[in-house]
Design a protein around this motif. Structure first.
Motif, PDB file in Angstrom:
ATOM      1  N   ARG A  69       0.719  -1.495  -0.308  1.00 39.90           N
ATOM      2  CA  ARG A  69       0.174  -0.102  -0.209  1.00 39.90           C
ATOM      3  C   ARG A  69       0.916   1.442   0.015  1.00 39.90           C
ATOM      4  O   ARG A  69       1.992   1.109   0.564  1.00 39.90           O
ATOM      5  CB  ARG A  69      -0.742   0.080   1.274  1.00 39.90           C
ATOM      6  N   LEU A  70      -0.005   2.003  -1.443  1.00 46.08           N
ATOM      7  CA  LEU A  70       1.704   3.497  -0.443  1.00 46.08           C
ATOM      8  C   LEU A  70       0.296   4.037  -0.276  1.00 46.08           C
ATOM      9  O   LEU A  70      -0.883   4.671  -0.454  1.00 46.08           O
ATOM     10  CB  LEU A  70       2.006   3.356  -2.196  1.00 46.08           C
ATOM     11  N   LEU A  71       0.988   5.710   0.504  1.00 47.92           N
ATOM     12  CA  LEU A  71       0.234   6.063   1.174  1.00 47.92           C
ATOM     13  C   LEU A  71       0.633   7.768   0.896  1.00 47.92           C
ATOM     14  O   LEU A  71       1.587   7.522   1.503  1.00 47.92           O
ATOM     15  CB  LEU A  71       0.421   6.369   2.774  1.00 47.92           C
ATOM     16  N   ASP A  72      -0.292   8.173   0.845  1.00 47.64           N
ATOM     17  CA  ASP A  72       0.627   9.869   0.378  1.00 47.64           C
ATOM     18  C   ASP A  72       0.978  10.931   1.472  1.00 47.64           C
ATOM     19  O   ASP A  72       0.754   9.702   2.866  1.00 47.64           O
ATOM     20  CB  ASP A  72      -0.417  10.937  -0.101  1.00 47.64           C
ATOM     21  N   ALA A  79      -2.489   4.409  -4.009  1.00 49.56           N
ATOM     22  CA  ALA A  79      -2.411   2.635  -4.732  1.00 49.56           C
ATOM     23  C   ALA A  79      -1.624   1.762  -4.546  1.00 49.56           C
ATOM     24  O   ALA A  79      -1.796   1.568  -2.412  1.00 49.56           O
ATOM     25  CB  ALA A  79      -0.796   2.376  -5.423  1.00 49.56           C
ATOM     26  N   GLY A  80      -2.128   0.244  -4.466  1.00 54.59           N
ATOM     27  CA  GLY A  80      -1.964  -0.460  -3.513  1.00 54.59           C
ATOM     28  C   GLY A  80      -2.096  -1.756  -4.727  1.00 54.59           C
ATOM     29  O   GLY A  80      -2.851  -1.999  -5.617  1.00 54.59           O
ATOM     30  N   GLN A  81      -1.744  -2.875  -3.922  1.00 55.85           N
ATOM     31  CA  GLN A  81      -2.002  -4.034  -4.958  1.00 55.85           C
ATOM     32  C   GLN A  81      -1.751  -5.417  -4.137  1.00 55.85           C
ATOM     33  O   GLN A  81      -0.869  -5.027  -2.845  1.00 55.85           O
ATOM     34  CB  GLN A  81      -0.110  -4.108  -6.046  1.00 55.85           C
ATOM     35  N   ILE A  82      -1.945  -6.858  -4.355  1.00 57.53           N
ATOM     36  CA  ILE A  82      -2.187  -7.672  -2.971  1.00 57.53           C
ATOM     37  C   ILE A  82      -1.859  -8.654  -4.101  1.00 57.53           C
ATOM     38  O   ILE A  82      -1.814  -9.326  -5.306  1.00 57.53           O
ATOM     39  CB  ILE A  82      -3.633  -8.497  -3.250  1.00 57.53           C
ATOM     40  N   CYS A  83      -0.544  -9.670  -3.667  1.00 63.74           N
ATOM     41  CA  CYS A  83      -0.106 -10.710  -4.488  1.00 63.74           C
ATOM     42  C   CYS A  83      -0.270 -12.135  -3.863  1.00 63.74           C
ATOM     43  O   CYS A  83       0.252 -12.063  -3.005  1.00 63.74           O
ATOM     44  CB  CYS A  83       1.503  -9.950  -4.324  1.00 63.74           C
ATOM     45  N   LEU A  93       2.237   3.783  -8.216  1.00 64.33           N
ATOM     46  CA  LEU A  93       2.871   5.092  -8.195  1.00 64.33           C
ATOM     47  C   LEU A  93       1.363   6.364  -7.929  1.00 64.33           C
ATOM     48  O   LEU A  93       0.637   5.763  -8.500  1.00 64.33           O
ATOM     49  CB  LEU A  93       2.911   5.829  -9.704  1.00 64.33           C
ATOM     50  N   GLY A  94       2.497   7.199  -6.919  1.00 56.57           N
ATOM     51  CA  GLY A  94       1.483   8.073  -7.086  1.00 56.57           C
ATOM     52  C   GLY A  94       2.378   9.373  -6.725  1.00 56.57           C
ATOM     53  O   GLY A  94       2.962  10.058  -6.690  1.00 56.57           O
ATOM     54  N   SER A  95       0.407  10.509  -6.917  1.00 58.87           N
ATOM     55  CA  SER A  95       1.584  12.090  -7.092  1.00 58.87           C
ATOM     56  C   SER A  95       0.232  13.071  -6.343  1.00 58.87           C
ATOM     57  O   SER A  95      -0.661  11.919  -5.986  1.00 58.87           O
ATOM     58  CB  SER A  95       1.140  12.234  -8.599  1.00 58.87           C
ATOM     59  N   GLY A  96       0.658  14.059  -5.885  1.00 59.49           N
ATOM     60  CA  GLY A  96       0.142  14.629  -4.926  1.00 59.49           C
ATOM     61  C   GLY A  96       1.099  15.249  -4.747  1.00 59.49           C
ATOM     62  O   GLY A  96       2.067  16.869  -4.917  1.00 59.49           O
ATOM     63  N   PRO A  97       0.909  16.544  -2.837  1.00 56.20           N
ATOM     64  CA  PRO A  97       1.758  17.264  -2.258  1.00 56.20           C
ATOM     65  C   PRO A  97       2.867  16.662  -2.099  1.00 56.20           C
ATOM     66  O   PRO A  97       2.601  15.346  -2.305  1.00 56.20           O
ATOM     67  CB  PRO A  97       0.455  17.490  -0.837  1.00 56.20           C
TER      68      PRO A  97
END
Length: 121
Positions: A69-72, A79-83, A93-97
């Motif tokens: 899990r990607l947290l801002d 963003a997140g993914q389970i394998c 990938l994430g973007s923002g502040p």
């Protein structure tokens, strides 16, 4: 010498059944894991508004699963993914502040390989 080998075997057995064995460093090298349980936290700093940051790579799961899990900087998941069992490509990938983005990797009896690297855009 026999005592040291027996002690080493005991320590490795205890580690395997408590939090698993991990060989490597998750964001730098391919990491091989046996029965890994728990969480890992990794930070990625951005200095410009709207800059993309995250991880790319792959995970190969023989048993258990791993959740990424990607947290801002505000703590919102971007963003997140389970394998589950099998081989999977990863692209979070994430973007923002600007600030520190946090990657949380949660292992649940994970046996396999996790190979991720930092990605910026």
């Amino acid at each position: 010498m026999r005592f040291l080998l027996a002690a080493l075997a005991l320590v490795l057995t205890l580690m395997y059944f408590t939090f698993g064995l991990r060989f490597g460093y998750v964001t730098l090298t391919p990491t091989y894991m046996l029965n890994a349980t728990g969480e890992g936290h990794y930070g990625f700093s951005t200095f410009e508004e709207g800059q993309h940051v995250g991880v790319r790579g792959s995970c190969s799961v023989r048993r258990g699963n791993v959740t990424l899990r990607l947290l801002d900087p505000k703590g919102i998941q971007v963003a997140g993914q389970i394998c589950p069992k099998g081989t999977w490509a990863l692209n979070l990938l994430g973007s923002g502040p600007n600030g520190t983005y946090e990657l949380i990797v949660e292992y649940r009896n994970f046996t396999g390989t996790l190979d991720i690297t930092e990605a910026r855009k």
